[in-house]
Structures are given as C-alpha cells and as structure tokens.
Design an enzyme around this catalytic site. Structure first.
Site, PDB file in Angstrom:
ATOM      1  N   TYR A 175       0.806  -1.253  -0.176  1.00 42.77           N
ATOM      2  CA  TYR A 175      -0.055  -0.072  -0.175  1.00 42.77           C
ATOM      3  C   TYR A 175       0.798   1.355  -0.071  1.00 42.77           C
ATOM      4  O   TYR A 175       1.989   1.266   0.052  1.00 42.77           O
ATOM      5  CB  TYR A 175      -1.128  -0.001   1.189  1.00 42.77           C
ATOM      6  CG  TYR A 175      -0.816  -0.020   2.425  1.00 42.77           C
ATOM      7  CD1 TYR A 175       0.598   0.276   3.035  1.00 42.77           C
ATOM      8  CD2 TYR A 175      -1.834  -0.338   3.452  1.00 42.77           C
ATOM      9  CE1 TYR A 175       0.647   0.192   4.386  1.00 42.77           C
ATOM     10  CE2 TYR A 175      -1.482  -0.543   4.877  1.00 42.77           C
ATOM     11  CZ  TYR A 175      -0.439  -0.260   5.215  1.00 42.77           C
ATOM     12  OH  TYR A 175      -0.024  -0.281   6.591  1.00 42.77           O
ATOM     13  N   GLU A 176       0.108   2.482   0.061  1.00 44.69           N
ATOM     14  CA  GLU A 176       0.763   3.665  -0.499  1.00 44.69           C
ATOM     15  C   GLU A 176       1.828   3.532  -1.678  1.00 44.69           C
ATOM     16  O   GLU A 176       2.619   4.309  -1.658  1.00 44.69           O
ATOM     17  CB  GLU A 176       1.667   4.162   0.986  1.00 44.69           C
ATOM     18  CG  GLU A 176       1.157   5.375   1.733  1.00 44.69           C
ATOM     19  CD  GLU A 176       0.140   6.193   1.196  1.00 44.69           C
ATOM     20  OE1 GLU A 176      -0.927   5.955   1.784  1.00 44.69           O
ATOM     21  OE2 GLU A 176       0.651   7.018   0.487  1.00 44.69           O
ATOM     22  N   GLY A 177       1.393   2.798  -2.616  1.00 41.21           N
ATOM     23  CA  GLY A 177       2.252   2.677  -3.723  1.00 41.21           C
ATOM     24  C   GLY A 177       2.976   1.339  -3.666  1.00 41.21           C
ATOM     25  O   GLY A 177       3.976   1.433  -2.994  1.00 41.21           O
ATOM     26  N   GLN A 204       7.249   2.519  -6.275  1.00 42.35           N
ATOM     27  CA  GLN A 204       8.538   3.325  -5.630  1.00 42.35           C
ATOM     28  C   GLN A 204       9.656   3.536  -6.453  1.00 42.35           C
ATOM     29  O   GLN A 204      10.397   4.493  -6.509  1.00 42.35           O
ATOM     30  CB  GLN A 204       8.520   2.700  -4.312  1.00 42.35           C
ATOM     31  CG  GLN A 204       7.395   2.531  -3.279  1.00 42.35           C
ATOM     32  CD  GLN A 204       6.740   4.189  -2.858  1.00 42.35           C
ATOM     33  OE1 GLN A 204       7.406   5.108  -2.937  1.00 42.35           O
ATOM     34  NE2 GLN A 204       5.494   3.944  -2.854  1.00 42.35           N
TER      35      GLN A 204
END
Lengths: 592, 592
Positions: free
Chosen positions: B434-436, B441
C-alpha cells in the site's frame, strides 16, 4: 479464486529433451518413452486441476477440527482422497510385490509437483504415508511388510512420522518418549510427540505411526533411539482391525498455513509398539529416508512458487493499468495490461526462471535417487546426498520468495484472501522449516556433506561442471550466454570451498558462519547448470528444425534472464563467506 | 504470546548521539533535550508495552465485524483508543492552534515506531486520521480547518483517504467516482471506493472521509480529479452532529493480515461532499502529503521487523538445542541456548543490523521533513523527496524479510499462531503494497526523482557522502570498517546512475528494468551511511570515556556486520542494472 494448469509440456521437456530418460541406463527407465510419460502426466494433471486445486481454498478456510479425539478434515477431502487411491497414485513408485506400480521415483516426483501445486495441505496426507511406506519397505521384517504395506500402498491405511517433542526438534538426542519391552516381544510406548502431520484424520481406516523412542540400554543421546511401529488400531492375524491402541490426538496446532492438514499433538499412553529395524539404530533408519523426504520438501517449495507464478501471470495479462512508457500497447482499452511494464516483467521473470530451473534441478535429483536405488550406484548416492540439503534449503527459500513476488504482482489484490495468492505464501512458508530448518540444511551441507568421502564428492561435482563446460564450449551462443556465467559462478563456489578448507580447520566458526551463504551459492550454481542444459537442448531443437520454435526460444530467453540477473548472486555469497566468523561471533549473547 | 519492549535507549542514541537534535537549527528542536525526549518516549513506551501490545493478538484473532452497516472493532480497541486520545498522542505533531501539541514530526515518528511495533493494525486508525488532518491543515479553508481539525486532533473524529476503485489502484486517472455540483456550493459524490483503511468503525463519533472524485470540466485522466471532504455525519453550524450522510460501508476485505484494522468497501450514493483545495488539483493535494505517508509506511516495515527481532532474540536465548561446536557453553543444561550457533547468530545479526540502521535512516528522513516544513528548506525538501521511495520501498522489503528471518529463528514454533511471529510476517506484508507498491516506488525514484531539479538533488546526495567520507578518513578504525565499504557502495550507486544516464535516454527500458535494483542499491548506501555515522558517534563516546562502553561497542560490532555482510549487495544490484533491458523485454507477453 486461483487456478492451476499442470505444466505437462515443461515436464516433458525436462524428462525427454534434457534428461533423456528413455535412453538412460537405469532399470525401469526404458519404459519411460514420451507417450507413456505424457499419458501418466495427463492423468495426474486432470486429478490435480479438477479435483485437488478446487479444494485448496476450502481446506484453508475450513481447516481441520478435533472433537472428542476425532479429527475431521475439510469438506471434499475424503472424496478426493478416495479418487487418489482409486487412481493408484499413492503407490505409484511402490513395490509391485505389495500392490505398488513400481514406477521410478522420478515419475513420482513429477506427479507430486502437480499434486503439491494444486493442494499442498491435502497432498501431505499421502506424502507422509509415502515416507512411512519407505521406512517399512526398507527396514521392516517380511512379516511387517506383509502386514502393513498392502493396505498402506492401496491408501486404505495411512502413515505418520513421529520425531519432535516439545523440548526437542533438531536435537533429537533429548527425546523422552520411552519404549518398555514386554514379554510378547512388543513394547509399551509412552510419551508425547508434537507437530505430527496427518497424525489423526478421517481419510483412512487405520493410521500406522512410526515413532522414535528410547528403549533401555542404548545409552545417552541419539544412540539410545529406536524406531517403533504403533498402529492406531491393532491389526489381527487375519489382517482385520482389532482394538484401539493407546494412542490419541491431544490437540491440533494452529498454524500460519497448510490448514487443510491436521498437525497433531500425539499422546502415547503405554501404546503397543513393535520395533522396526535394529534396536538403538532408529536414527540411522530415519536418515536412510532423509534424501527422499528432503527432496520432497524442496519440491513443495518450488511447486508453490510455480502455481503462484501462474496466477500472477494471469493477473498481469488481464489487469489494465498505466501505459507502456515507449507507446500505447492496447489502444482500444483504457490502459495497457501491466505485463508491458519493465518492472512487472522483471518480477515475473524472477518467478519463471526460478521455478523452471528448480523443476529441472529436482527432476535431476530424483533421477539420481533412482540411480542410487535401482542401480545401486554409489556415486549417484553420494552426489544426491551432497545435493539434498541444497535442494531442500535453496529451493524452499527461493520458492517462498517466489510466492511473495507473485503476490506482489497483484498489488492490493494479492493481500486479499479472495485471490488466493496469500495462501500460497502462507503454505510455502513451512517448507523452510520442517524436515530440518534451512539453517540445519546448511549445517548438514558444510559440516558433513562437504567432507563426505574425504571430499571426493564435492570434487566430483566441480569436475562434472568443468567437463560439461569444456565439452560444450564449441557452441558459441551457449558459451557466451550460459557457459561463461556458469564458469564464473562455479569458480565462486570453488573459492568458497577453498576458504572453508583453509580457515574452517583452525576455526570451525569460519565455516559455519558462511554455511547459509554457501548453500545459496551452491543452489545458484546448480540452477545455472540446469539452465545451461535446458538452453543446450533448446538450441539443439531449434537447429533440428523443431515445429515449436517459440517454446524453445522462450526457454533460452528465460535462461538468459537467470544467468544475467540471478546467477551473479554467487559473488555476494562468496564475499560474505570470506568475511568468516569475524563479525558473526564477536558479540556476547547478552549484548544482542 | 510475543512481547514488546520499546527501544528507548536506541532511539535516544539516534536522536542525541547521531542526529544531535537539540543542537539542530530547526524551529522547535531546541526544546528536544535528552530529558524531554526521554520523558516523551518513556510515556509512549508505557502505552505501547502495556496497552497496545497485549491487544495485537486479540485484534488478529477477532478481526472486525460488519453487521447492518456497523463495523465493530476487536475487544479492547475502543478503550485503548480512548487512552491514546487522553494522552494527546493523536495530535502530537499537529497545529497548536487547533489543539495539537506542535511537536516536531521526528518525535512523532519515534513514538509512531513504538505504536506500530506494539500493534500495527490498531495504530492505523489514528495513522489514517493523521493523513486526513495533514490534508485539511495544508489544503483546507480557514472554515474547514475550524470545523474539522479540533475534533480530529483530539481524536473524537477520525479520518480516511479514499483513492482506489476496483478497476484502478496505481492508475488513478481511471477513477469513475463523480462529483456533481449543487446549488449550495456542495457536491453530490457517487461511486465506490475499495481498500479504505478505517473506513468504518466504532472508535469515534464521526469519520471525515477525504475522497478523490471527478467533477465536470477537468478533462481526461488525473487532470480531472478533485479532492472532497465527505463526513459520515453532517456537521451542523454549531459543531454538533446532524444527519447521517449517504456514505456506507458495503463490505469488509478479508486479508492476509492487519485483521484488527477495518479495510472497507465504501459506497457513496450521492453523498454530500465539499471541495477541499483547488478544483481539478486533487492529485497535487494528495502528492503534497505523500512524503510523510510513505515515510510512515517505511517505518511500519522496519517497526514490524524490530518487534519480530526482539521475540526471535528472546527465543534464541532460551531455547536449548545442540552444543556449541567449539565446546559446551551451558554445562548444567541438557543443551546450549541456540544463540551460540553461528548460523543462528548470523540470522539474528541480519535482523538487528537492518532494523537499527533503518531506524536511523527513518529518523534522519523525519528530520529532513521538519527542516522542509519548519524552515522552508528547499534542499531538505528535495532530498527527502528523493529518498522517500527508498525509505518506503527498501525498508518495507527488508522489514518484511526481517520478520521472516525472525520467524525462522523459532523453527516450528515460528509457524504456529501461539508464538505470534507469523502475525508479524502477515502484518508486515501489506507495507510492500500500500501507499504505492514497491515497484511503483522504484518507478518514482528512477523515472521522476533522479531527474528532479535537473539531477542536482542526486548529485547533492553523492557530494554529501563524499564529503562525509573525506572529512572523517582520519579516524582509522572508522575508515577501515565503515568508510571504505561505504565508498565502494557509493561508487556502485554512482555507476548505476551513470548507466541510466548513458542508456536510459535512448531506451527508457534500460532504466526501468533496473529501477527495483537501484532502489535497493540506494537503500544499502543509505544504511551504510547511517551505520558509519552511528559508529562514528560510538567511537567518540568510547574515546570520551562513556560509562556505558558495552552499548557503544555493540553498536560498532553490529555496524561492522552490516558493512561486511549486507552492504556488499550493492555490487549484485549494479551488475543486474548493467544488463539493462536485454533479458527483461525480449519475451512476448504470450510466451511468459
């Protein structure tokens, strides 16, 4: 829900293009022509795809239940088990004298990969039986064989292996379960065993437990240990079932994965047992089955990776997200399938190149086991003994890593139970632990196997790789893409071995601090060798004008990825090994 | 059951010996003397150890339940949440104007590590609120701030972030949730969002959803996206709660881990929403919070590794199995504790050297965020933007790996739910997604951040490392054990950057095929730098006659392990990067 398609074509490629099984001089192998193995693999594929795979999630969700000493397996497991028995799969490589089909262990391994990919927890019920059958076959008296093997090979009875106790796993010298001799020649077995896979369940009429216990007079440690047969129900002279024996399931373990398999606490309360094999030689009896058992776990590791990869690939071809950086690939859709993105491809190729290399490595190992058993080939026996910890340790570490990579391909969906990738991760995780943790494998490799036969076996391995490279360097494409990187990797392995020789004698910590890295270094060299052989077979097929050039070209490309992107890890492992005990042994335990 | 002891001493070491926070020229840092941070950390430790940690297993086992649209959190969560509010922890670094404590983000990060190690699923409830608070603080109108922030900062209300939809995660340009303007200036929000952490629960009186949606006139893709505030209960003029808004939880996700946190499907059926920030600039509003959010996830990754390590260490000191190869260490016991075995030590040191290095890296990153926000330091802002994908991607990959290593230390016990190590593995797994995802990244790092400011920021990083090495080479012990390996690793990183410069322009696949390896290479260099600085501080403390020489000596030894055994991975990553797109892009998607 995840799906499974058995890799029959890939297996046939390894069996026939790479290992040339039908031309191998091993008793029984002459029957393994392409059509025969195709027919066997096709049948196993049907069972795996249609019966076992759909039950994988059911098994995970329902798990096993213990009520009043009775263990209930998940819905559908009994039906599936009966189908497995009917197909004769349980005794596929067992002795025909007792009802087995007498096929090579190699064929059993190929079929086993499918069963494990489809449903690892389910397949463990027959997997444990297989181990018990091997033990009785190898160490049992003629009477014991006659009494137990036919029903076990047919699948009517199953088997277990009872080693671990609460206070001892690796260090079996500490076991407390005791065996008291009785006047009738039997023993009373008393003690508690834990983590007994398939220790109790509802799939078979009887369960034949093999139990390590200490009988009087054997001395301290592992020397005092003997192996006993303890049936759940006593077996009458006429083969019918008698009284319930004093063995019971005291609890089920709650585990991270393989929920469909019952992992039991087994209590022996003066249960009647029968010595199998020699008194006080129980550990040796266990060790003779170790190569097969550990190869089987290595197989589980990559087999979970293989099915996880299939599902990751399916997702990557379907999921539309973002656009290819050099230009739109799917102009009619809102986005491109994510398989266009370089990093997604890199991730998929890590999975693919590992699992296919691992399959070749395992099949090669299984072939050596057949050579050792069917030809009594001592060199093959030594070589597979050397490679067993590598197969077990490296393939389960990397197999688990592969399931994690596959899960990652799905992004958020990979974390949900719905898509099923997370189950592969949880199930694969155990393979790094049981049958000896991977740390123990590395200790076996460096502490015992390297020095085996005065170091002759490891030297034979190096010679084999060297000879192989020399014999094939004329093939220019093979040389540049495969043999040169293999040579480099093999030199790293030799340098690591040399480091141990020069530094491990004066301080064993210098060797043992590098054992884990050595196991991985060795694994990479083996997979590099396998990819070289697969590429060689593929170049040959292309030269011979195969009707399926894409298949062989894909093998070469996948192998090139392994050689370029995975094999160079050997240098890292060597560099760690060469730092020796220095940074590993300095800290006091209290200061960690 | 696992235990948790907050690493207050280790944190104090980083804050004061390494980062010298109290002497830093950052507004608010002058208050951060040793005694003050000790007091704050001690209080947070109590809450973490005594309240949050005991609920970690409860949360995993009970999970969240949805009945008639109401989500019930696990037993004890509401009580613990109230204690967190009472302690003022939720608004620790929030604006005092709205009731926050105005502490630096760095302090919030240190405290956050404890909360995450103790109970990651629980801490996400306030973690998501924190993100929503930051969004409203940065982009809300004065009226919006006054209306929402005080209750959110107090913890009476919580917040969420609604981005993902079933058909789009990474590629937000595809979102379909729409916002229709109403006569009163509000919007009707209609659509379905998935994977909304803390989307519905019973901990707070109200939930303030921040929702990405498309309002008319913005054009295609991400350009048309705006951000809206959608409260669960409407808020009256006087601040009291009004009618229930047309937003509801349509289902809970069944997940591999973080069971204690409710991951919701959220349905917006013409719900009333209010534009926050500029129309059609919703993506930009999200991005301004990204550095903090991603650093927070990197922190989660290593924090799970840190608590897993603690428990592995405890087991390794207690579990008796086998004897030390060079001589019995525990003559009074039946066997030696397994921490005597080299491979167990190697495994533990992998865990220890990573988590302590990761902590320093994260704290350094948090300090840069403070410099960027509190001093409006553009260089710090650029540097943390460059390092954010490294912190998120590298620390979560390695943090997860650390939980797996810790689980392995326990052997079979690690696979059982009873010991709790397997929960850390399952919980940590989400941080890579999650969060990319970590693939995203790496794309952000190589595709965007390297070229940021015309490449000046990455050059500034290289200069910083170079200058640091040059300035400290006079310290001979530091040079040999730390600076020389750091220099080598940094050269690998520069060579990788150079490869991208020379080969990525003509073919972006050459850069993107190596992005993941570059992220890891970069991460190792950062941890190498951190260990050099920690060692430097430790050598200094020893020279200055510290009263606690063992503590500093242990830091140096742990750092030496990292430099000798982990940092050399940079060469492997470089060698992969330098193979470029060749083996990654060749295969057709159909041939995988």
């Amino acid at each position: 829900m995840p799906t499974y398609t058995a890799p029959v074509k890939d297996m046939q490629f390894i069996l026939h293009d790479v290992l040339n099984v039908a031309q191998s001089d091993i008793p029984g192998y002459d029957e393994l022509d392409r059509d025969t193995t195709q027919a066997i693999l096709d049948e196993a594929a049907k069972l795996s795809e249609n019966v076992l795979a759909p039950l994988n999630k059911v098994g995970d969700e329902q798990g096993c239940k213990l009520e009043n000493g009775v263990v209930t397996t998940p819905e559908g497991f009994k039906d599936a088990y009966d189908q497995m028995c009917e197909g004769g799969w349980i005794g596929l490589d067992c002795d025909p004298e007792y009802g087995g089909q007498g096929m090579p262990y190699l064929v059993n391994s190929a079929v086993g990969e499918m069963f494990v990919s489809a449903n690892m927890a389910f397949n463990m019920y027959q997997g444990l039986s297989h181990g018990a059958i091997s033990a009785i076959q190898t160490h049992g008296s003629p009477e014991q064989k006659a009494k137990y093997l036919p029903n076990m090979i047919e699948g009517k009875w199953s088997g277990t292996m009872n080693l671990t106790e609460p206070h001892c796993g690796t260090d079996l010298g500490l076991i407390r379960t005791k065996a008291e001799p009785q006047d009738d020649g039997s023993y009373k077995i008393t003690g508690s065993k834990i983590w007994i896979s398939a220790g109790e369940h509802d799939l078979t009429d009887n369960i034949i437990h093999l139990v390590l216990a200490k009988a009087p007079g054997g001395g301290e440690g592992t020397k005092g240990i003997s192996l006993f047969i303890v049936p759940k129900f006593m077996v009458n002279e006429d083969g019918s079932l008698g009284d319930r024996n004093a063995v019971s399931c005291g609890g089920l373990e709650h585990k991270m994965g393989i929920h469909g398999n019952a992992t039991c606490v087994m209590n022996y309360d003066g249960a009647t047992g029968y010595l199998i094999g020699e008194m006080h030689k129980g550990m040796r009896a266990m060790f003779t089955m170790m190569n097969e058992a550990r190869l089987g776990v290595g197989l589980q590791g990559y087999a979970q990776g293989a099915v996880a990869y299939q599902n990751a690939l399916g997702f990557a071809r379907e999921r539309l997200q973002g656009r290819e950086v050099k230009g739109v690939q799917n102009p009619d859709g809102p986005a491109d399938p994510i398989i266009v993105h370089p990093d997604v491809r890199r991730n998929l190729l890590m999975q693919k190149s590992f699992t296919e290399g691992a399959r070749a490595f395992t099949f090669w190992g299984a072939k050596m086991i057949d050579e050792a058993h069917r030809k009594s080939d001592a060199d093959a026996d030594a070589m597979i003994s050397l490679l067993t910890p590598v197969i077990k340790g490296f393939l389960t570490d990397k197999g688990f890593e592969t399931t994690v990579l596959a899960q990652q391909t799905l992004g958020g969906s990979g974390f949900t139970k719905e898509w099923g990738l997370e189950q592969f991760v949880r199930d694969a995780r155990i393979t790094m632990i049981y049958e000896g943790t991977n740390g123990i494998q590395s200790l076996d490799l460096v502490g015992r196997k390297l020095a085996m036969n005065g170091g002759k076996t490891i030297m034979a391995f190096f010679d084999m790789v060297k000879t192989y490279i020399k014999e094939n360097e004329g093939n220019e494409a093979l040389k540049a893409n495969f043999l040169d990187p293999l040579k480099k990797a093999s030199k790293d392995l030799q340098a690591a071995g040399m480091y141990f020789m020069q530094n491990g004698m004066k301080n064993p910590h210098n060797a043992l601090s590098g054992s884990y890295d050595f196991m991985h270094l060795f694994g990479h060299v083996c997979l590099g060798l396998m990819w070289s052989k697969m590429a060689q077979a593929s170049y040959a097929a292309l030269e011979n004008g195969t009707s399926d050039p894409e298949f062989y070209q894909t093998k070469i490309e996948t192998g090139r990825f392994y050689m370029a992107r995975q094999l160079p890890a050997t240098a890292l492992h060597l560099s760690r090994i060469e730092t020796g005990a220095d940074t590993v042994m300095t800290l006091e335990a209290a200061n960690f």
